[in-house]
Design an enzyme around this catalytic site. Structure first.
Site, PDB file in Angstrom:
ATOM      1  N   LYS A 195       0.857  -1.187   0.000  1.00 36.99           N
ATOM      2  CA  LYS A 195       0.000   0.000   0.000  1.00 36.99           C
ATOM      3  C   LYS A 195       0.889   1.231   0.000  1.00 36.99           C
ATOM      4  CE  LYS A 195      -3.503   2.394   2.707  1.00 36.99           C
ATOM      5  NZ  LYS A 195      -4.487   2.255   3.782  1.00 36.99           N
ATOM      6  N   LYS A 248      -2.283  -1.530  -3.838  1.00 34.95           N
ATOM      7  CA  LYS A 248      -3.145  -0.351  -3.739  1.00 34.95           C
ATOM      8  C   LYS A 248      -2.320   0.918  -3.818  1.00 34.95           C
ATOM      9  CE  LYS A 248      -5.979   1.837  -0.274  1.00 34.95           C
ATOM     10  NZ  LYS A 248      -6.367   1.823   1.104  1.00 34.95           N
TER      11      LYS A 248
HETATM   12  C1  PBG Z   1      -7.427   3.009   5.766  1.00 35.42           C
HETATM   13  C2  PBG Z   1      -7.687   2.987   4.327  1.00 35.42           C
HETATM   14  C3  PBG Z   1      -7.531   4.013   3.360  1.00 35.42           C
HETATM   15  C4  PBG Z   1      -8.058   3.517   2.178  1.00 35.42           C
HETATM   16  C5  PBG Z   1      -8.480   2.214   2.431  1.00 35.42           C
HETATM   17  N1  PBG Z   1      -8.220   1.901   3.750  1.00 35.42           N
HETATM   18  C6  PBG Z   1      -7.073   5.402   3.480  1.00 35.42           C
HETATM   19  C7  PBG Z   1      -5.738   5.791   3.831  1.00 35.42           C
HETATM   20  O1  PBG Z   1      -4.793   5.000   3.925  1.00 35.42           O
HETATM   21  O2  PBG Z   1      -5.620   6.991   4.061  1.00 35.42           O
HETATM   22  C8  PBG Z   1      -8.160   4.266   0.877  1.00 35.42           C
HETATM   23  C9  PBG Z   1      -9.208   3.793  -0.051  1.00 35.42           C
HETATM   24  C10 PBG Z   1      -9.563   4.707  -1.142  1.00 35.42           C
HETATM   25  O3  PBG Z   1      -8.944   5.763  -1.357  1.00 35.42           O
HETATM   26  O4  PBG Z   1     -10.519   4.385  -1.857  1.00 35.42           O
HETATM   27  N2  PBG Z   1      -6.132   3.056   6.181  1.00 35.42           N
END
Ligand code: PBG
Length: 323
Positions: A195, A248
């Site tokens: 991520k 992601k």
């Molecule tokens: C939680 C999380 C996030 C997303 C999914 N789980 C946000 C972040 O890391 O700030 C983002 C999902 C999206 O942008 O659609 N940590």
């Protein structure tokens, strides 16, 4: 030499020929829809930065899921907006927390709908970071306790898969041990293994009310410049017991999806995040591109890069068009 013996256009001449030689399939069963649950009753509040997506109270989300159950989707993933936030993220692991209540209600009404829960603290902390703050930064090992408790509470509520998205080191192992101890040794973990610290999460932070109140997430999420590091992240999560892995965001990271597909034989997903969704919708609203075609093209590209399944805010539309 090759031309005129070879004419690539021969196999593009009709829809039937094109279908026969199509290399990549996209089906509703490949798509998982993210949903946002909030407190209250009868609440359905559109998210300004993500048109067509809503914060919904438990009763409304259950109705929504009843409709989705027959759409043939791969499943849904739940995010929670708690009644109140605190330093300890207590809403994340409360037995009667918002996600816990939603899961139980959804599984009761829709036993055939696959329900994944996002395991993270950022929606539940007053400061918006993904864990416990010690000395101005998120403390890794203390945060693991919260994550393990959250995962077990989701399991007790009836989740089919738990999906940690915080990027702490060792969380998959910690969650696996806690689940096993609590009697959930058969519950799969979907790890957001790679991520990246991405600007494309902007609209989500409005949806989940989870923008960090100070600093950013670069001390735990990955540098967008790094691909080899992403492979190490995935390898460690697989070693710790991740059953499925996720990359992601998706479209700006197709190379990472492809590398992961070539190296690892675990099921691989990709998250087409909020910013990827919102920029297509915004451009379409300006008349700059055709939304249906841009949506199907971007999702097909993510599948072609190697994703088995895709978390996407377009899942409903995919089911409507291709179901
Ligand atoms: C939680 C999380 C996030 C997303 C999914 N789980 C946000 C972040 O890391 O700030 C983002 C999902 C999206 O942008 O659609 N940590």
């Amino acid at each position: 030499m090759s031309f005129p013996a070879h004419r690539m256009r021969r196999l593009r001449a009709s829809a039937e020929l094109r279908r026969l030689v199509c290399e990549t399939q996209l089906e509703p069963s490949h798509c998982i829809l993210p949903l946002f649950v909030c407190p209250g009753e009868g609440v359905k509040r559109e998210i300004g930065s993500m048109p067509g997506n809503y914060q919904m109270s438990v009763d409304v989300v259950v109705k929504e899921c009843e409709q989705l159950q027959s759409a043939g989707l791969g499943g849904i993933i739940l995010f929670g907006i708690p009644e109140s936030k605190d330093e300890e993220a207590s809403g994340a692991y409360a037995a009667d927390g918002i996600v816990q209540r939603a899961v139980t209600a959804i599984k009761r009404a829709c036993p055939k709908l696959l329900v994944i829960t996002d395991v993270c603290n950022c929606e539940y902390t007053s400061h918006g970071h993904c864990g416990k703050i010690v000395g101005g930064d998120v403390d890794n090992d203390l945060t693991l306790e919260w994550l393990a408790r959250t995962a077990v509470s989701h399991a007790r509520a009836g989740a089919d898969i738990v999906a940690p998205s915080d990027m702490m080191d060792g969380r998959v192992g910690a969650i696996r041990r806690a689940l096993d101890q609590a009697g959930f040794s058969n519950l799969p973990i979907l790890s957001y293994a790679a991520k990246f610290a991405s600007s494309f999460y902007g609209p989500f932070r409005e949806a989940a009310e989870s923008a960090p109140q100070f600093g950013d997430r670069r001390s735990y999420q990955m540098d967008p410049a790094n691909a080899r590091e992403a492979m190490r992240e995935i390898e460690l999560d697989v070693q710790e017991g991740a059953d499925l892995i996720l990359v992601k965001p998706a479209l700006p990271y197709l190379d990472i999806i492809r590398m992961a597909r070539d190296r690892f034989d675990v099921p691989l997903g990709a998250y087409q995040v909020s910013g990827e969704y919102s920029m297509l919708v915004a451009a379409a609203r300006n008349g700059w591109l055709d939304l249906e075609r841009a949506m199907l093209e971007s999702l097909t590209a993510i599948r072609r890069a190697g994703a088995d399944f895709i978390l996407t805010y377009f899942a409903r539309e995919v089911a409507r068009l291709l179901g």
